[in-house]
Design a protein around this motif. Structure first.
Motif, PDB file in Angstrom:
ATOM      1  N   CYS A 237      31.536  38.924   1.724  1.00  8.40           N
ATOM      2  CA  CYS A 237      32.333  38.337   0.647  1.00  8.40           C
ATOM      3  C   CYS A 237      33.758  38.216   1.190  1.00  8.40           C
ATOM      4  O   CYS A 237      34.053  38.727   2.274  1.00  8.40           O
ATOM      5  CB  CYS A 237      32.291  39.212  -0.604  1.00  8.40           C
ATOM      6  SG  CYS A 237      33.154  40.764  -0.404  1.00  8.40           S
ATOM      7  N   GLN A 238      34.653  37.584   0.448  1.00  4.52           N
ATOM      8  CA  GLN A 238      35.970  37.303   1.018  1.00  4.52           C
ATOM      9  C   GLN A 238      36.766  38.574   1.349  1.00  4.52           C
ATOM     10  O   GLN A 238      37.249  38.712   2.477  1.00  4.52           O
ATOM     11  CB  GLN A 238      36.745  36.368   0.087  1.00  4.52           C
ATOM     12  CG  GLN A 238      36.091  34.976   0.062  1.00  4.52           C
ATOM     13  CD  GLN A 238      36.870  33.984  -0.773  1.00  4.52           C
ATOM     14  OE1 GLN A 238      37.815  34.342  -1.469  1.00  4.52           O
ATOM     15  NE2 GLN A 238      36.471  32.733  -0.718  1.00  4.52           N
ATOM     16  N   PRO A 239      36.921  39.524   0.412  1.00  2.00           N
ATOM     17  CA  PRO A 239      37.700  40.716   0.762  1.00  2.00           C
ATOM     18  C   PRO A 239      37.072  41.506   1.913  1.00  2.00           C
ATOM     19  O   PRO A 239      37.778  42.025   2.775  1.00  2.00           O
ATOM     20  CB  PRO A 239      37.696  41.558  -0.524  1.00  2.00           C
ATOM     21  CG  PRO A 239      37.306  40.620  -1.606  1.00  2.00           C
ATOM     22  CD  PRO A 239      36.468  39.557  -0.993  1.00  2.00           C
ATOM     23  N   CYS A 240      35.747  41.555   1.938  1.00  2.00           N
ATOM     24  CA  CYS A 240      35.096  42.311   3.022  1.00  2.00           C
ATOM     25  C   CYS A 240      35.237  41.598   4.361  1.00  2.00           C
ATOM     26  O   CYS A 240      35.288  42.248   5.405  1.00  2.00           O
ATOM     27  CB  CYS A 240      33.629  42.579   2.701  1.00  2.00           C
ATOM     28  SG  CYS A 240      33.428  43.824   1.402  1.00  2.00           S
ATOM     29  N   PHE A 241      35.321  40.244   4.345  1.00  2.00           N
ATOM     30  CA  PHE A 241      35.535  39.523   5.604  1.00  2.00           C
ATOM     31  C   PHE A 241      36.921  39.866   6.166  1.00  2.00           C
ATOM     32  O   PHE A 241      37.067  40.105   7.379  1.00  2.00           O
ATOM     33  CB  PHE A 241      35.400  38.002   5.437  1.00  2.00           C
ATOM     34  CG  PHE A 241      35.770  37.278   6.696  1.00  2.00           C
ATOM     35  CD1 PHE A 241      34.886  37.237   7.779  1.00  2.00           C
ATOM     36  CD2 PHE A 241      37.029  36.697   6.846  1.00  2.00           C
ATOM     37  CE1 PHE A 241      35.249  36.627   8.975  1.00  2.00           C
ATOM     38  CE2 PHE A 241      37.387  36.090   8.038  1.00  2.00           C
ATOM     39  CZ  PHE A 241      36.502  36.046   9.102  1.00  2.00           C
ATOM     40  N   VAL A 242      37.928  39.913   5.288  1.00  2.13           N
ATOM     41  CA  VAL A 242      39.287  40.252   5.729  1.00  2.13           C
ATOM     42  C   VAL A 242      39.283  41.649   6.352  1.00  2.13           C
ATOM     43  O   VAL A 242      39.843  41.884   7.422  1.00  2.13           O
ATOM     44  CB  VAL A 242      40.299  40.152   4.554  1.00  2.13           C
ATOM     45  CG1 VAL A 242      41.646  40.755   4.922  1.00  2.13           C
ATOM     46  CG2 VAL A 242      40.458  38.690   4.137  1.00  2.13           C
TER      47      VAL A 242
ATOM     48  N   PHE B 154      43.055  31.271   6.258  1.00  2.00           N
ATOM     49  CA  PHE B 154      42.902  30.655   4.926  1.00  2.00           C
ATOM     50  C   PHE B 154      42.918  31.733   3.834  1.00  2.00           C
ATOM     51  O   PHE B 154      43.641  31.617   2.845  1.00  2.00           O
ATOM     52  CB  PHE B 154      41.606  29.842   4.885  1.00  2.00           C
ATOM     53  CG  PHE B 154      41.284  29.308   3.527  1.00  2.00           C
ATOM     54  CD1 PHE B 154      41.957  28.199   3.030  1.00  2.00           C
ATOM     55  CD2 PHE B 154      40.308  29.914   2.728  1.00  2.00           C
ATOM     56  CE1 PHE B 154      41.680  27.710   1.755  1.00  2.00           C
ATOM     57  CE2 PHE B 154      40.028  29.439   1.466  1.00  2.00           C
ATOM     58  CZ  PHE B 154      40.708  28.330   0.972  1.00  2.00           C
ATOM     59  N   LEU B 155      42.132  32.769   4.040  1.00  2.00           N
ATOM     60  CA  LEU B 155      42.033  33.817   3.011  1.00  2.00           C
ATOM     61  C   LEU B 155      43.342  34.598   2.858  1.00  2.00           C
ATOM     62  O   LEU B 155      43.643  35.098   1.786  1.00  2.00           O
ATOM     63  CB  LEU B 155      40.882  34.788   3.331  1.00  2.00           C
ATOM     64  CG  LEU B 155      39.477  34.182   3.271  1.00  2.00           C
ATOM     65  CD1 LEU B 155      38.432  35.212   3.657  1.00  2.00           C
ATOM     66  CD2 LEU B 155      39.186  33.614   1.879  1.00  2.00           C
ATOM     67  N   ARG B 156      44.108  34.684   3.935  1.00  2.00           N
ATOM     68  CA  ARG B 156      45.395  35.400   3.868  1.00  2.00           C
ATOM     69  C   ARG B 156      46.535  34.456   3.465  1.00  2.00           C
ATOM     70  O   ARG B 156      47.699  34.818   3.527  1.00  2.00           O
ATOM     71  CB  ARG B 156      45.711  36.031   5.227  1.00  2.00           C
ATOM     72  CG  ARG B 156      44.729  37.116   5.616  1.00  2.00           C
ATOM     73  CD  ARG B 156      44.943  38.397   4.851  1.00  2.00           C
ATOM     74  NE  ARG B 156      46.147  39.104   5.287  1.00  2.00           N
ATOM     75  CZ  ARG B 156      46.647  40.166   4.676  1.00  2.00           C
ATOM     76  NH1 ARG B 156      46.074  40.636   3.598  1.00  2.00           N
ATOM     77  NH2 ARG B 156      47.729  40.749   5.131  1.00  2.00           N
ATOM     78  N   LYS B 157      46.178  33.197   3.114  1.00  2.00           N
ATOM     79  CA  LYS B 157      47.159  32.190   2.676  1.00  2.00           C
ATOM     80  C   LYS B 157      48.266  31.978   3.714  1.00  2.00           C
ATOM     81  O   LYS B 157      49.454  31.882   3.372  1.00  2.00           O
ATOM     82  CB  LYS B 157      47.763  32.578   1.325  1.00  2.00           C
ATOM     83  CG  LYS B 157      46.731  32.707   0.210  1.00  2.00           C
ATOM     84  CD  LYS B 157      47.406  32.866  -1.134  1.00  2.00           C
ATOM     85  CE  LYS B 157      46.472  32.774  -2.312  1.00  2.00           C
ATOM     86  NZ  LYS B 157      45.247  33.564  -2.248  1.00  2.00           N
TER      87      LYS B 157
ATOM     88  N   LYS C  36      23.722  38.173   0.676  1.00  4.93           N
ATOM     89  CA  LYS C  36      24.550  39.297   0.222  1.00  4.93           C
ATOM     90  C   LYS C  36      25.557  39.730   1.288  1.00  4.93           C
ATOM     91  O   LYS C  36      25.261  39.676   2.488  1.00  4.93           O
ATOM     92  CB  LYS C  36      23.647  40.488  -0.119  1.00  4.93           C
ATOM     93  CG  LYS C  36      22.928  40.310  -1.430  1.00  4.93           C
ATOM     94  CD  LYS C  36      22.263  41.584  -1.838  1.00  4.93           C
ATOM     95  CE  LYS C  36      21.678  41.406  -3.242  1.00  4.93           C
ATOM     96  NZ  LYS C  36      20.783  42.453  -3.601  1.00  4.93           N
ATOM     97  N   CYS C  37      26.689  40.213   0.785  1.00  5.50           N
ATOM     98  CA  CYS C  37      27.718  40.736   1.692  1.00  5.50           C
ATOM     99  C   CYS C  37      27.179  41.985   2.385  1.00  5.50           C
ATOM    100  O   CYS C  37      26.653  42.892   1.727  1.00  5.50           O
ATOM    101  CB  CYS C  37      28.992  41.062   0.912  1.00  5.50           C
ATOM    102  SG  CYS C  37      30.210  41.959   1.883  1.00  5.50           S
ATOM    103  N   LYS C  38      27.328  42.012   3.711  1.00  2.00           N
ATOM    104  CA  LYS C  38      26.783  43.118   4.504  1.00  2.00           C
ATOM    105  C   LYS C  38      27.459  44.444   4.137  1.00  2.00           C
ATOM    106  O   LYS C  38      26.858  45.510   4.265  1.00  2.00           O
ATOM    107  CB  LYS C  38      27.030  42.812   5.990  1.00  2.00           C
ATOM    108  CG  LYS C  38      26.401  43.780   6.935  1.00  2.00           C
ATOM    109  CD  LYS C  38      26.681  43.390   8.379  1.00  2.00           C
ATOM    110  CE  LYS C  38      26.191  44.480   9.305  1.00  2.00           C
ATOM    111  NZ  LYS C  38      26.528  44.235  10.679  1.00  2.00           N
ATOM    112  N   ARG C  39      28.705  44.363   3.665  1.00  2.00           N
ATOM    113  CA  ARG C  39      29.463  45.598   3.430  1.00  2.00           C
ATOM    114  C   ARG C  39      29.308  46.115   1.999  1.00  2.00           C
ATOM    115  O   ARG C  39      29.055  47.297   1.792  1.00  2.00           O
ATOM    116  CB  ARG C  39      30.936  45.338   3.764  1.00  2.00           C
ATOM    117  CG  ARG C  39      31.792  46.575   3.743  1.00  2.00           C
ATOM    118  CD  ARG C  39      33.061  46.388   4.535  1.00  2.00           C
ATOM    119  NE  ARG C  39      33.939  47.520   4.246  1.00  2.00           N
ATOM    120  CZ  ARG C  39      34.935  47.478   3.392  1.00  2.00           C
ATOM    121  NH1 ARG C  39      35.230  46.350   2.765  1.00  2.00           N
ATOM    122  NH2 ARG C  39      35.654  48.558   3.157  1.00  2.00           N
ATOM    123  N   CYS C  40      29.458  45.197   0.991  1.00  2.00           N
ATOM    124  CA  CYS C  40      29.486  45.700  -0.391  1.00  2.00           C
ATOM    125  C   CYS C  40      28.262  45.277  -1.208  1.00  2.00           C
ATOM    126  O   CYS C  40      28.096  45.734  -2.340  1.00  2.00           O
ATOM    127  CB  CYS C  40      30.769  45.249  -1.096  1.00  2.00           C
ATOM    128  SG  CYS C  40      30.773  43.493  -1.520  1.00  2.00           S
TER     129      CYS C  40
END
Ligand code: AMP
Ligand code: ZN
Length: 317
Positions: free
Chosen positions: A22-27, A211-214, A2-6
């Motif tokens: 998760c991806q948005p929380c990693f950013v 990568f996530l920020r393209k 599980k994502c630590k934040r959400c």
């Protein structure tokens, strides 16, 4: 996991923090880590103008992306080093990044001024990486001074810092260890403060962020880096990290806390001024101007005898 934040499904696992996101929380996590580092180390504030040295690689572009997103006043600086296709690709990627985001970019083309790294290295018979490091440091300082930037930020990440530390410790380079800090204060009015806001983030983390920020970045390594000792140190540290997650971070952080202050050098004489470029220098000319002068002397054509010169070298009347 599980994502630590959400609490959603985690996609990025960070073993050295014993966490996953998760991806948005990693950013969010990545940007917050950079912000905290800037604040904790007193690197700069929203009032400062920052010159961001951008190579076109993932680290420096990720750094520029974060700083611009966090609202800092940034201008990019890209040096075209004249290393063939690698340099052309790097310049293109950097320009495209700046244009797409409406960010200001300064460029210096070393090939245009006949000071391309391979030419300098061949002419002076110095290793390309040493020549490149000296050229970069000189141009970062010179451009910052010319444009009145008081802070220069580079994209060095945790892997870079840990490898540099290991190299310096292997040879107990006291002078280099005294300067291995995420914030290097200037010792001359013409020098800017040098900061490394990504020094707590791993190469893996910056790659995932880019990568996530393209972000489109240059993937290949500099062709000169092949066989560089830095890569050997990185490889050794990666093996240790795989077995003992957190080793790299601990190595660098504990050094900064416990050992680095022991290497601080006091009462160094203040630098003089280079008679060629006007930048601070520890001799009549700075190391960079010395290097370019030696290269120019080697490269300039030897004078050829004029057609009416006496070929035998005998005295003429
Ligand atoms: P390197 O020395 O190649 O490991 O790069 C370390 C940092 O120096 C990068 O993260 C950038 O901030 C900066 N840098 C490297 N190459 C260039 C370049 N050609 N132009 C501007 N900055 C660079
Ligand atoms: Zn100089």
């Amino acid at each position: 996991m599980k994502c630590k934040r959400c609490g959603g499904k985690a996609r990025v696992q960070l073993r050295h923090h014993n966490a996953a996101f998760c991806q948005p929380c990693f950013v969010f996590f990545f940007q917050r880590q950079v912000q905290r580092t800037i604040e904790h180390e007193h690197m700069f504030t929203l009032e400062d103008r920052i010159l961001v040295a951008v190579s076109g690689g993932k680290d420096s572009l990720a750094l520029w992306d974060v700083l611009a997103t966090l609202g800092y006043q940034t201008t990019g600086l890209h040096l075209s080093l004249g290393i063939g296709d690698y340099s052309r690709d790097s310049a293109e990627k950097t320009k495209a990044f700046a244009e797409a985001r409406g960010l200001a970019l300064l460029t210096v083309d070393l090939e245009e001024s006949a000071l391309a790294i391979p030419v300098l290295a061949r002419a002076t018979r110095r290793p390309a990486c040493a020549t490149c490091g000296l050229s970069k440091r000189h141009h970062f300082d010179a451009v910052a001074a010319q444009n009145d930037f008081r802070v220069v930020a580079t994209g060095h990440n945790l892997d870079d810092e840990a490898a540099r530390l290991l190299g310096n410790v292997m040879r107990w380079q006291r002078g280099y260890l005294s300067k291995q800090k995420p914030v290097l204060e200037p010792n001359h009015p013409k020098f800017a403060r040098k900061v490394r806001p990504l020094f707590r983030l791993t190469e893996y983390e910056t790659a995932v962020y880019a990568f996530l920020r393209k972000i489109e970045y240059v993937v290949e390594e500099c062709p000169n880096a092949e066989g560089a000792s830095q890569l050997v140190y990185k490889d050794a540290l990666n093996r240790i990290e795989a077995v003992m997650p957190g080793s790299k971070l601990g190595f660098v952080q504990e050094f900064l806390k416990s050992a680095q202050p022991l290497f601080e050098q006091e009462d160094l004489p203040p630098p003089e001024t280079c008679s060629t470029c006007g930048m601070p220098s520890w001799g009549v000319t700075c190391s960079y101007c010395g290097l370019t002068a030696r290269a120019t002397a080697t490269l300039s054509p030897q004078p050829t005898p004029s057609p009416d010169a006496n070929p035998e070298g005998e005295e003429t009347r």
